[in-house]
Design a protein around this motif. Structure first.
Motif: not given
Length: 417
Positions: A247-266
């Protein structure tokens, strides 16, 4: 020599298990029940010769590692009973009491590497103690010793674990390039020796974080994909940490939707009853990531902080309490409550700051953004420039880019949160 009695046996057994990085279930294996092992560690059951032989084999230590010393296990110094050997000092330090750990430091210095395996365990335990107190400089010293000893012992598991822990410590200190190189070296050793998923995934967790920090996002993405595939069938904290890291990686990549999805799973996969410390850390991380998005998601961050606050006050270490206060300061700034942000910032600076390099830098960035609001733009501009250059020197290129962006926003009048 006979087997040492309880509770000394249980204390030493636990110390050796913790130092090896094994859970009770892993150590028990197929030849012993986990409840029985737990009772041995607590001192509730006396050890049998068969049990000692099995545990020595599982820990890869000689049988006499559990033997009573010929001179007795302790000596009296004034009114204080002190361990008479490094082995006894190690067992006593398993209590976690500061005085016992201080005595262990003395015995490590006096031992001069006569027993490298016990020395490795002692360095590992002392490093862990320093980590919990936020003294990463001292932690680094012990972990460097543990890394050298692991090479001397030529045990791949210890070589990987020492390098992984040292890499994590170096990230906290801001030495990102050495952290990345050590994590990559640990991963190579783990692959070459086909080590367990836990050991291999542990190296990937640190490596991905270091690659993200140094701006190597393509490498980080490849390793994050490998990590997620590796732990997909695992249970416990490992897949939770993998999802958080991705999720941290996807925040840096500018992909907040995927970051939220991964963080929600965690967040969904971890119950507070399983691991309350990780449960708290994950919520603090969720709040931090929410505030790093563009624009900052303040409602989500506030909810995560509110959820974590009771547990932080209940079981949080001083460093976690500071992390919570720092995040409250960032939240106040993004909500436009600059006076509250300043008060929270100053309360942290008045204490001995135990935060990691990245969190300390972010706190300093906040200070300089507040200077712009307070009409001291010259000081704020100079401070942000210095922080960006410091991050570049430490190979924290992602943090440097963030700081330069914030400086540009402040200079254009848009850096008000």
């Amino acid at each position: 020599m006979g087997i040492m009695n309880q509770p000394q046996f249980g204390q030493k057994l636990k110390a050796m298990r913790v130092a090896s990085g094994m859970t009770q279930t892993a150590l028990a294996g197929n030849g012993m029940s986990t409840p029985y092992l737990s009772r041995l560690e607590s001192g509730a059951r006396p050890p049998t010769e068969k049990a000692v032989a099995y545990l020595a084999e599982r820990l890869d230590v000689p049988l006499d590692a559990f033997a009573e010393s010929e001179q007795g296990s302790t000596k009296t110094a004034g009114t204080r009973t002190e361990p008479a050997s490094l082995a006894c000092a190690l067992a006593a330090a398993a209590s976690g009491q500061a005085r016992d750990l201080e005595l262990l430091e003395e015995h490590v210095a006096a031992d001069e590497g006569k027993n490298p395996f016990l020395d490795w365990q002692a360095q590992w335990m002392l490093a862990d103690f320093k980590r919990t107190t936020g003294d990463h400089e001292a932690e680094r010293g012990y972990l460097r010793q543990a890394t050298g000893l692991s090479d001397r012992l030529a045990l791949p598991e210890l070589r990987v674990r020492a390098r992984t822990r040292l890499a994590r410590c170096l990230r906290a200190l801001g030495d990102n390039e050495e952290s990345r190189l050590l994590a990559a070296e640990a991963l190579t050793i783990a692959r070459d020796h086909e080590l367990t998923v836990a050991d291999t995934a542990g190296t990937l967790l640190v490596l991905v974080s270091a690659e993200v920090e140094s701006g190597r996002l393509a490498d980080a993405e490849a390793h994050a994909d490998e990590l997620l595939a590796m732990v997909s069938d695992e249970t416990g904290p490992l897949p939770v940490k993998a999802l958080w890291t991705a999720a941290t990686l996807h925040v840096r990549q500018g992909d907040p939707a995927q970051a939220r999805s991964l963080l929600a799973q965690a967040l969904e996969r971890l119950d507070s009853r399983e691991d309350l410390v990780l449960w708290v850390r994950l919520r603090l991380a969720a709040a931090s990531l929410s505030l790093q998005l563009e624009p900052a998601e303040t409602e989500a961050a506030a909810a995560w902080l509110d959820e974590a606050t009771p547990a932080v006050h209940l079981i949080g270490a001083p460093q976690q309490r500071q992390e919570l206060r720092a995040l409250r300061a960032h939240l106040a700034f993004h909500e436009g409550r600059t006076a509250d942000a300043r008060a929270l910032h100053d309360s942290l600076v008045d204490d001995q700051v135990l935060l990691s390099f990245r969190d300390r830098t972010r706190l300093a960035i906040l200070h300089n953004r507040l200077l712009f609001h307070e009409g001291r733009s010259g000081e704020g501009s100079a401070g942000l420039r210095a922080l960006a250059q410091q991050a570049q020197v430490s190979a924290s290129l992602d943090l440097a880019a963030e700081t330069w962006r914030i400086l540009a926003e402040c200079l254009s009048g848009q850096g008000g949160g």
